[in-house]
Scaffold this motif. Sequence first.
Motif, PDB file in Angstrom:
ATOM      1  N   ALA A 148       5.962   2.291  10.812  1.00  0.00           N
ATOM      2  CA  ALA A 148       4.739   1.479  10.865  1.00  0.00           C
ATOM      3  C   ALA A 148       3.521   2.377  10.741  1.00  0.00           C
ATOM      4  N   GLN A 149       2.505   1.885  10.065  1.00  0.00           N
ATOM      5  CA  GLN A 149       1.253   2.632   9.912  1.00  0.00           C
ATOM      6  C   GLN A 149       0.072   1.714  10.156  1.00  0.00           C
ATOM      7  N   GLY A 150      -0.975   2.279  10.758  1.00  0.00           N
ATOM      8  CA  GLY A 150      -2.179   1.489  11.017  1.00  0.00           C
ATOM      9  C   GLY A 150      -3.142   1.520   9.837  1.00  0.00           C
ATOM     10  N   THR A 151      -2.614   1.372   8.638  1.00  0.00           N
ATOM     11  CA  THR A 151      -3.479   1.326   7.453  1.00  0.00           C
ATOM     12  C   THR A 151      -4.369   0.092   7.534  1.00  0.00           C
ATOM     13  N   ILE A 152      -5.674   0.243   7.245  1.00  0.00           N
ATOM     14  CA  ILE A 152      -6.538  -0.944   7.181  1.00  0.00           C
ATOM     15  C   ILE A 152      -7.125  -1.052   5.763  1.00  0.00           C
ATOM     16  N   TYR A 153      -7.790  -2.173   5.492  1.00  0.00           N
ATOM     17  CA  TYR A 153      -8.179  -2.443   4.097  1.00  0.00           C
ATOM     18  C   TYR A 153      -9.094  -1.367   3.491  1.00  0.00           C
ATOM     19  N   PRO A 154     -10.088  -0.863   4.238  1.00  0.00           N
ATOM     20  CA  PRO A 154     -10.906   0.213   3.655  1.00  0.00           C
ATOM     21  C   PRO A 154     -10.071   1.446   3.252  1.00  0.00           C
ATOM     22  N   ASP A 155      -8.964   1.713   3.966  1.00  0.00           N
ATOM     23  CA  ASP A 155      -8.096   2.839   3.575  1.00  0.00           C
ATOM     24  C   ASP A 155      -7.515   2.586   2.185  1.00  0.00           C
ATOM     25  N   ILE A 156      -7.145   1.329   1.924  1.00  0.00           N
ATOM     26  CA  ILE A 156      -6.566   0.979   0.627  1.00  0.00           C
ATOM     27  C   ILE A 156      -7.634   1.080  -0.459  1.00  0.00           C
ATOM     28  N   LEU A 157      -8.830   0.581  -0.141  1.00  0.00           N
ATOM     29  CA  LEU A 157      -9.908   0.605  -1.138  1.00  0.00           C
ATOM     30  C   LEU A 157     -10.350   2.039  -1.439  1.00  0.00           C
ATOM     31  N   GLU A 158     -10.325   2.907  -0.410  1.00  0.00           N
ATOM     32  CA  GLU A 158     -10.845   4.264  -0.581  1.00  0.00           C
ATOM     33  C   GLU A 158      -9.810   5.258  -1.088  1.00  0.00           C
ATOM     34  N   SER A 159      -8.531   4.921  -0.963  1.00  0.00           N
ATOM     35  CA  SER A 159      -7.521   5.895  -1.392  1.00  0.00           C
ATOM     36  C   SER A 159      -6.409   5.154  -2.109  1.00  0.00           C
ATOM     37  N   ASP A 160      -5.198   5.703  -2.025  1.00  0.00           N
ATOM     38  CA  ASP A 160      -4.096   4.965  -2.635  1.00  0.00           C
ATOM     39  C   ASP A 160      -3.348   4.145  -1.587  1.00  0.00           C
ATOM     40  N   GLY A 161      -3.982   3.954  -0.433  1.00  0.00           N
ATOM     41  CA  GLY A 161      -3.417   3.023   0.531  1.00  0.00           C
ATOM     42  C   GLY A 161      -2.533   3.652   1.588  1.00  0.00           C
ATOM     43  N   VAL A 162      -2.372   4.957   1.571  1.00  0.00           N
ATOM     44  CA  VAL A 162      -1.521   5.588   2.582  1.00  0.00           C
ATOM     45  C   VAL A 162      -2.380   6.513   3.416  1.00  0.00           C
ATOM     46  N   LYS A 163      -2.298   6.381   4.735  1.00  0.00           N
ATOM     47  CA  LYS A 163      -3.054   7.273   5.612  1.00  0.00           C
ATOM     48  C   LYS A 163      -2.330   8.608   5.657  1.00  0.00           C
ATOM     49  N   ALA A 164      -2.886   9.597   4.968  1.00  0.00           N
ATOM     50  CA  ALA A 164      -2.196  10.882   4.843  1.00  0.00           C
ATOM     51  C   ALA A 164      -1.842  11.453   6.218  1.00  0.00           C
ATOM     52  N   HIS A 165      -2.774  11.306   7.157  1.00  0.00           N
ATOM     53  CA  HIS A 165      -2.592  11.880   8.475  1.00  0.00           C
ATOM     54  C   HIS A 165      -1.337  11.351   9.171  1.00  0.00           C
ATOM     55  N   HIS A 166      -1.020  10.089   8.871  1.00  0.00           N
ATOM     56  CA  HIS A 166       0.108   9.466   9.557  1.00  0.00           C
ATOM     57  C   HIS A 166       1.356   9.475   8.692  1.00  0.00           C
ATOM     58  N   ASN A 167       1.247  10.027   7.521  1.00  0.00           N
ATOM     59  CA  ASN A 167       2.381   9.946   6.619  1.00  0.00           C
ATOM     60  C   ASN A 167       3.443  10.964   7.013  1.00  0.00           C
TER      61      ASN A 167
END
Length: 330
Positions: A148-167
């Motif tokens: 599970a990841q706490g990705t939110i919509y601005p993360d998707i809009l600003e990147s490719d949708g994956v929170k690198a820190h939590h990946n």
Amino acid sequence: MAISKENTRPESMARINSKNLAETFISEQVAALKKQIGDGKVLLALSGGVDSSVTAALLIKAIGKNLTCIHVNHGLLRKNEPEQVIKVFKEELGADLIYVDATDRFLDKLKDVSDPETKRKIIGKEFIDVFDEEARKLASDGSYKFLAQGTIYPDILESDGVKAHHNVGGLPEGVTFELVEPVKLLYKDEVRMVGSALGLPDYMVYRQPFPGPGLGVRCTGSITRDRLNALREADYIVREEIGKLKPTPWQYFVTVPDIKSTGIKDGKRIMGWPAVIRCVDTVDAVTATVPEIPYAVLKLITERITKEVSGINRVLYDLSPKPIATIEWE
Ligand code: XMP
């Protein structure tokens, strides 16, 4: 990169701006999570930030003990933060929570490193390594199918949708995770609305923005334990006193730069660090202004820090707007 259809917010999706709408979202998501996960097991890196906290709370409601949260303390968290995460998630919500105190490991790796970018890279890589090691111990028998990841919509809009820190990086061969991202179509204010409706405490839901590398960016130059401790204590006092103002500034914290100046204590000359108070008001953190803080509050903070925090002999208030200065000193 084009954003996939499942990562695009439908135009028909109403803005979640009331408790009722938040409750509807929660019951729909809980049903969707149950359907996606069944009786599978899920791993989550729980930072204590609002996005991962709301993700965890939704999953606990949906699948209970089939969620395992891993909270990594990199030693650069604010005072009481790990204790608060443990209290809310383990004690109050009954989560299966693994707490990893990796302070020594991070501070050893950061010893004598003064370049800000190198510090950030070390913290980011070490975080992934620690999480991987814990995940590997749990997942090597293939029992965890989901991450599970706490990705939110601005993360998707600003990147490719994956929170690198939590990946998750190099997990053992054959272990692949299916992603679970229940708040990925929500904006920040909606995530907060959902968090409140889930019963999370205000200090978690309305938390100030806090950099992933934590106090590491506020302990400028190479980090030493004594200066980091002084920073953590001074930051606590500032958050306590400025937090009493109404309204509170958008963000308020302390930086302790790697410089010393002269002072006097018990009739003797001493050298000490300055604590720099930073308060900003902003809408989007791109530009920021500095609010006027009542002189009495600044005076009280100065008295408290110089009396209660060992190693600090001066307190300054940073009046610089953004631009020209950034919010963090780094
Ligand atoms: P600056 O210093 O660039 O900061 O003016 C703008 C805002 O971003 C926050 N910040 C971070 N947030 N991860 C984050 O999630 C980071 O690595 C990071 N670095 C800075 C900063 O606190 C401010 O609110």
